[in-house]
Design a protein around this motif. Structure first.
Motif, PDB file in Angstrom:
ATOM      1  N   PRO A 267       0.827  -1.228   0.033  1.00 32.05           N
ATOM      2  CA  PRO A 267      -0.030  -0.042   0.017  1.00 32.05           C
ATOM      3  C   PRO A 267       0.640   1.326  -0.022  1.00 32.05           C
ATOM      4  O   PRO A 267       1.955   1.162   0.253  1.00 32.05           O
ATOM      5  N   TYR A 354      -4.862  -6.285  -3.938  1.00 33.77           N
ATOM      6  CA  TYR A 354      -4.643  -4.741  -3.911  1.00 33.77           C
ATOM      7  C   TYR A 354      -4.520  -4.458  -5.259  1.00 33.77           C
ATOM      8  O   TYR A 354      -3.930  -5.274  -5.927  1.00 33.77           O
ATOM      9  N   ASP A 355      -4.934  -3.241  -5.536  1.00 32.06           N
ATOM     10  CA  ASP A 355      -4.580  -2.623  -7.004  1.00 32.06           C
ATOM     11  C   ASP A 355      -3.053  -1.974  -6.743  1.00 32.06           C
ATOM     12  O   ASP A 355      -2.552  -2.123  -5.795  1.00 32.06           O
ATOM     13  N   LEU A 357      -2.186   0.738  -6.694  1.00 28.22           N
ATOM     14  CA  LEU A 357      -2.043   2.132  -5.658  1.00 28.22           C
ATOM     15  C   LEU A 357      -2.209   1.641  -4.318  1.00 28.22           C
ATOM     16  O   LEU A 357      -2.320   2.456  -3.528  1.00 28.22           O
ATOM     17  N   HIS A 359      -4.847  -0.136  -3.067  1.00 32.18           N
ATOM     18  CA  HIS A 359      -6.310  -0.059  -2.679  1.00 32.18           C
ATOM     19  C   HIS A 359      -6.864  -1.508  -2.743  1.00 32.18           C
ATOM     20  O   HIS A 359      -6.515  -2.272  -3.597  1.00 32.18           O
ATOM     21  N   LEU A 360      -7.750  -1.875  -1.455  1.00 35.42           N
ATOM     22  CA  LEU A 360      -8.024  -3.207  -1.277  1.00 35.42           C
ATOM     23  C   LEU A 360      -9.211  -3.464  -2.053  1.00 35.42           C
ATOM     24  O   LEU A 360     -10.452  -2.680  -2.283  1.00 35.42           O
ATOM     25  N   VAL A 361      -9.298  -4.389  -3.212  1.00 35.76           N
ATOM     26  CA  VAL A 361     -10.478  -4.607  -4.075  1.00 35.76           C
ATOM     27  C   VAL A 361     -10.945  -5.951  -3.927  1.00 35.76           C
ATOM     28  O   VAL A 361     -12.135  -6.135  -4.534  1.00 35.76           O
ATOM     29  N   LYS A 382     -12.864  -5.585 -13.269  1.00 36.69           N
ATOM     30  CA  LYS A 382     -11.751  -4.713 -12.793  1.00 36.69           C
ATOM     31  C   LYS A 382     -10.842  -4.119 -13.995  1.00 36.69           C
ATOM     32  O   LYS A 382     -10.725  -4.949 -15.032  1.00 36.69           O
ATOM     33  N   TYR A 387      -1.955  -6.297 -10.147  1.00 34.10           N
ATOM     34  CA  TYR A 387      -2.455  -6.369  -8.682  1.00 34.10           C
ATOM     35  C   TYR A 387      -1.518  -7.145  -7.861  1.00 34.10           C
ATOM     36  O   TYR A 387      -0.761  -7.677  -8.390  1.00 34.10           O
TER      37      TYR A 387
END
Length: 406
Positions: A267, A354-355, A357, A359-361, A382, A387
């Motif tokens: 992150p 996570y992507d 950036l 971010h939790l997807v 997505k 990822y």
């Protein structure tokens, strides 16, 4: 009756009739005679000594005009009242020498020229007469041609100014950030302008020369490429409370400019911090490391990007077991992908996606099936790109895998 006369030393005096003529200094006997005649016998001779003393003489020697070092030889013109030749000496032959009546200038300073006449058989020596001769220092000038423009990186070059005296010329640079001078050699340091001053301070015979200056223009060279020498760290780093620092190796640039490091994490925060060449890890994630060297007027900037470093909590053998028994397929992913852990581990493995950036997807738990744990994960809808799949236990992070979504 008439008396006749003779001189015994005609080098001293001669007699003509009754007239004596002095010829030289000394003594002669003058004899008076009467030879008689028909009526008289000859008279007895009578003699008298005639003493002729030496004459005195004087020297006329006019004052000498000042001279300058480098002037041509000149003649002295003193005269003796006797008409005899005058001789000369110099009291300081480091200033002037005398040969015959010719004076040769040797150096600056003062000397006393003495005019002498030693006399002879007829004249006493004349009193010496002296005159001071002052020889002034000579002026000198410097010849210093204009300097052609140079470019940063050009080789050192020599200055060739000359002094009319033949003495060595010295040089200084007004801006040592542009060029330095050692002896008569100029070394280019950087772009800009400096004033090169040529000087000659003089010596015992020459006055200091007026300084002569020339501008030296140094143009900037086209920036050169540079390279960084640096060994990237391993792409996997397991950390715990006793092992949470990743010390980076030495990095150098071909230009000699300093190399700095920077990191980005996924992150975006909380994974690690960078101080100097030490990465301190606080949490699981990924780190992208870059080594950078700034450019300047001479060198272009350069950069090295290391492979993504995966960092995770070290959990003894659990991490190794999960790594050896984990399958992620298909990868690249178009819609669904499966994560499967085949090692005999306790239930309760979790996953997070996570992507790029951070971010939790997607997240959830793995399902127990026939001695392994797996999950079919849906990435439909997505965006394409990078990822990260994280597999963890209740006690902490164990493993990260990269995924490419098409």
């Amino acid at each position: 009756m008439a008396v006749s006369y003779t001189s015994s030393n005609t080098a001293v005096a001669t007699v003509s009739g009754n007239t004596v003529t002095i010829v030289g200094a000394g003594t002669t006997i003058i004899t008076a005679s009467q030879a008689g005649n028909a009526n008289y016998n000859a008279a007895p001779n009578v003699t008298q000594n005639l003493v002729v003393n030496k004459a005195n003489q004087t020297i006329t020697f006019a004052a000498l005009a000042p001279k300058t070092f480098g002037d041509a030889p000149f003649d002295l013109t003193a005269t003796a009242s006797s008409g005899l030749p005058v001789s000369y000496t110099s009291s300081n032959t480091a200033v002037a020498t005398v040969s015959g009546n010719t004076v040769t200038i040797v150096g600056a300073g003062t000397t006393t020229i003495t005019a002498s006449q030693a006399g002879n058989a007829n004249y006493n020596a004349a009193p010496n007469v002296t005159q001071d001769l002052v020889v002034n220092k000579a002026d000198q000038t410097i010849t210093f041609a204009a300097l052609p423009a140079k470019t940063v990186g050009d080789a050192p070059f020599d200055l060739t100014a000359t002094a009319s005296s033949g003495l060595a010329v010295s040089y200084t640079s007004s801006n040592t950030a542009v060029a330095t001078v050692s002896g008569n050699t100029v070394t280019i340091v950087g772009a800009g302008t400096t004033i090169i001053t040529a000087s000659q301070v003089g010596n015992a015979n020459y006055n200091a020369a007026p300084n002569v200056t020339q501008n030296l223009v140094v143009n900037a060279a086209a920036p050169q490429n540079q390279t960084i020498t640096f060994e990237c760290p391993p792409t996997v780093f397991a950390f715990n409370s006793n092992n949470n620092q990743l010390v980076l190796g030495a990095a150098t640039s071909s230009s000699g400019l300093p190399v700095t490091f920077s990191i980005t994490t996924v992150p975006a925060s909380g994974v690690a911090t960078l101080s100097g060449n030490v990465i301190s890890v606080q949490a699981a994630g990924t780190i992208t490391l870059k080594a950078n060297v700034a450019g300047n007027a001479t060198f272009n900037p350069a950069e090295i990007t290391c492979d993504v470093i995966e960092v995770g909590l070290a959990t003894a053998l659990l991490e190794v077991e999960i790594a050896e028994g984990t399958q992620v397929y298909p990868n690249p992913v178009q819609g669904y992908f499966t994560v499967r852990v085949e090692t005999a581990l306790p239930e309760g493995l979790h996953y997070q996606v996570y992507d790029a950036l951070g971010h939790l997807v997607e997240s959830g738990g793995l399902e127990k099936r026939n001695g392994h744990q797996e999950k079919l994960i849906d990435l439909r809808g997505k965006s394409a790109g990078l990822y990260f799949l994280q597999i963890s236990t209740e006690t902490g992070f164990s493993l990260v895998r990269r995924l490419i979504k098409q």
